[in-house]
Enzyme design. Structure first.
Site, PDB file in Angstrom:
ATOM      1  N   ASN A   1     -11.606  -5.408  11.917  1.00  0.00           N
ATOM      2  CA  ASN A   1     -11.172  -4.858  10.677  1.00  0.00           C
ATOM      3  C   ASN A   1     -11.180  -6.040  10.011  1.00  0.00           C
ATOM      4  OD1 ASN A   1     -10.824  -3.163   8.234  1.00  0.00           O
ATOM      5  ND2 ASN A   1      -9.141  -2.547   9.362  1.00  0.00           N
TER       6      ASN A   1
ATOM      7  N   ARG B   1     -14.488  -1.706  12.123  1.00  0.00           N
ATOM      8  CA  ARG B   1     -13.967  -0.412  10.977  1.00  0.00           C
ATOM      9  C   ARG B   1     -15.258  -0.743   9.982  1.00  0.00           C
ATOM     10  NH1 ARG B   1      -9.350  -0.529   6.523  1.00  0.00           N
ATOM     11  NH2 ARG B   1      -9.858   1.662   5.525  1.00  0.00           N
TER      12      ARG B   1
ATOM     13  N   HIS C   1      -9.512   6.703   6.148  1.00  0.00           N
ATOM     14  CA  HIS C   1      -8.235   7.059   7.362  1.00  0.00           C
ATOM     15  C   HIS C   1      -9.236   8.077   8.345  1.00  0.00           C
ATOM     16  CE1 HIS C   1      -5.469   6.422   4.059  1.00  0.00           C
ATOM     17  NE2 HIS C   1      -5.912   5.149   4.656  1.00  0.00           N
TER      18      HIS C   1
ATOM     19  N   ASN D   1       0.649   2.245   2.751  1.00  0.00           N
ATOM     20  CA  ASN D   1       0.300   2.535   0.965  1.00  0.00           C
ATOM     21  C   ASN D   1      -0.963   3.247   0.467  1.00  0.00           C
ATOM     22  OD1 ASN D   1       1.592   0.703  -1.064  1.00  0.00           O
ATOM     23  ND2 ASN D   1      -1.105  -0.224  -0.795  1.00  0.00           N
TER      24      ASN D   1
ATOM     25  N   ARG E   1      -1.927   3.662  -5.909  1.00  0.00           N
ATOM     26  CA  ARG E   1      -2.611   4.451  -6.844  1.00  0.00           C
ATOM     27  C   ARG E   1      -2.360   5.804  -7.125  1.00  0.00           C
ATOM     28  NH1 ARG E   1      -6.034   3.881  -1.346  1.00  0.00           N
ATOM     29  NH2 ARG E   1      -7.128   1.459  -1.263  1.00  0.00           N
TER      30      ARG E   1
ATOM     31  N   MET F   1       8.522   2.055   0.244  1.00  0.00           N
ATOM     32  CA  MET F   1       9.663   2.414   0.230  1.00  0.00           C
ATOM     33  C   MET F   1      10.891   2.313   0.890  1.00  0.00           C
ATOM     34  SD  MET F   1       9.512   6.398  -0.770  1.00  0.00           S
ATOM     35  CE  MET F   1       8.150   7.148  -0.376  1.00  0.00           C
TER      36      MET F   1
ATOM     37  N   ASN G   1       7.684   5.415   9.909  1.00  0.00           N
ATOM     38  CA  ASN G   1       9.244   5.143   9.672  1.00  0.00           C
ATOM     39  C   ASN G   1       9.973   5.480   8.364  1.00  0.00           C
ATOM     40  OD1 ASN G   1       8.956   2.781  11.451  1.00  0.00           O
ATOM     41  ND2 ASN G   1       7.852   2.934   9.961  1.00  0.00           N
TER      42      ASN G   1
ATOM     43  N   GLU H   1      -5.167   2.850  15.105  1.00  0.00           N
ATOM     44  CA  GLU H   1      -7.149   3.114  14.432  1.00  0.00           C
ATOM     45  C   GLU H   1      -7.588   1.677  15.271  1.00  0.00           C
ATOM     46  OE1 GLU H   1      -7.549   3.830   9.551  1.00  0.00           O
ATOM     47  OE2 GLU H   1      -5.621   2.484  10.561  1.00  0.00           O
TER      48      GLU H   1
END
Length: 402
Positions: free
Chosen positions: A10, A93, A182, A213, A243, A285, A336, A386
């Site tokens: 990736n 990816r 995603h 994120n 964003r 968060m 989480n 992923e």
């Protein structure tokens, strides 16, 4: 025996994340991250997963070619080098595949050209993905290299969901439509949720909430995506770390005409200085929750806006699907953040949704239900994978998945 290992890469603009998996037994052999490529403070962190041994290199790594060579050297130290006859393929990816790539694809010159043509709709991602691919191809030109596209899972959306209500000739000329992102995560999590429920994917309708994120939602009917929150770019949809997500498009005109901002400044504002960060100065968060616990009003408002948008998408996708069997939370925040899951479902009991506080507080790496047994709609936490999804798709394509 046929080679059974797949290296998953990736490649970001200044990073390379990687995992080496053995698809024969499903084991993970190695994983690592090269970050801050092109800087004096570059770092490579490598873990041999069979032993748990971790090694770290610090110092300048000039470019992606140097980064991948360093990765190859670390793998070789564990007897897992890129020259191994057990390596079946390298899976990459790729963020944007447009409408041209609807499934994993073996990479050749024509594929590289098309990925390059898509750079205008993915200027932050596709160039880095291409750099990683070309570097890997130079290192192992004899090995199958497979592109797995973030957008591919969403190409099953009907035109009524994928089209924007603008002039169709202009839209088609400039390839303006909803693509979604995603996709490997949404594909993996929707199937894993069906398995958790003891059902086949084609028998299950799932709302997948990929909350990291970057954040996105999808409506998956019988294993096929029918709607998703991100659009032409990853900017649309949910409130994210930096964003904005959904906003009136005329905000852009207003900021240009009245605020005197350039298009580049507005782009930076909406992609890098908005979302949770723009609302309260933090995009983590955990930190936002700590501030809320201390009575911080800005953090509380940012959290409330985040949850409000999330609930709107749950409700909208419930309407799109008609019947919902499960809502699945995944990615860093989804897996989480206990308060996020509780708040997102609170008040939706009439829709059959509920969270058991005890189950919601349990932490773990396995897929699990957090709804009470009496709930009409299951609420689940499903850790995404992923890299495994990319490895599976790559291995199947090169004909090794027997």
């Amino acid at each position: 025996m046929s080679p059974s290992r797949v290296l998953v890469l990736n490649s970001g603009s200044s990073s390379v994340k990687y995992q080496l998996l053995d698809m024969g037994d499903g084991s993970r052999l190695a994983a690592g991250l090269v970050e801050r490529i092109g800087e004096q403070t570059s770092r490579l962190r490598h873990t041999a997963l069979a032993t748990g041994d971790t090694r770290e290199q610090n110092g300048p790594i000039a470019d992606h070619q140097a980064a991948l060579k360093a990765v190859a050297e670390e793998l070789a130290k564990d007897g897992l080098g890129l020259d191994s006859p057990e390596l079946a393929a390298i899976g990459h990816r790729v963020v944007h595949g447009g409408m041209f790539f609807t499934e994993p694809t073996v990479i050749d010159d024509a594929v590289l050209t098309e990925i390059e043509r898509l750079i205008p709709v993915a200027p932050l991602h596709n160039p880095a993905n291409l750099t990683g691919i070309r570097t890997a191809m130079a290192l192992r030109p004899d090995l199958p290299q497979v592109a797995v596209f973030d957008t591919a899972f969403h190409t099953t959306m009907p035109e009524s969901a994928a089209r924007y209500a603008i002039d169709t000739k202009i839209a088609d000329r400039h390839r303006v439509r909803r693509y979604g992102f995603h996709g490997t995560s949404h594909a993996y999590v929707s199937r894993a949720t069906a398995k958790l429920l003891g059902k086949a994917p084609e028998d299950v309708n799932v709302i997948v909430l990929h909350l990291g994120n970057g954040a996105s939602a999808s409506a998956v009917r019988g294993g096929r995506c029918v709607d998703t929150s991100m659009g032409l770019t990853p900017l649309e949809g949910l409130v994210m770390g930096t964003r904005s997500g959904d906003l009136d498009p005329a905000v852009i005109f207003h900021l240009e005409r009245v605020g005197g901002m350039s298009m580049d400044e507005i782009d930076t504002l909406l992609n890098k200085r908005s979302g949770l960060f723009g609302l309260c100065g933090d995009n983590d968060m955990r930190e936002i929750q700590r501030r809320i616990d201390e009575g911080d009003r800005e953090a509380r408002l940012a959290f409330d806006i985040y949850i409000h948008r999330l609930k709107k998408y749950i409700g909208a996708y419930y309407a799109v699907l008609g019947r919902v069997d499960a809502v699945a939370f995944t990615a860093g925040v989804g897996e989480n953040a206990v308060p996020v899951r509780r708040a997102a479902v609170a008040g939706l009991e009439e829709m059959g949704l509920a969270v058991d506080d005890g189950l919601n507080a349990v932490r773990g790496d396995a897929p699990r239900l957090i709804s009470p047994p009496s709930a009409r709609v299951a609420v689940a936490v499903v850790p995404t994978d992923e890299e495994l999804e990319i490895a599976r798709q790559t291995y199947a394509l090169v004909g090794m998945d027997k």
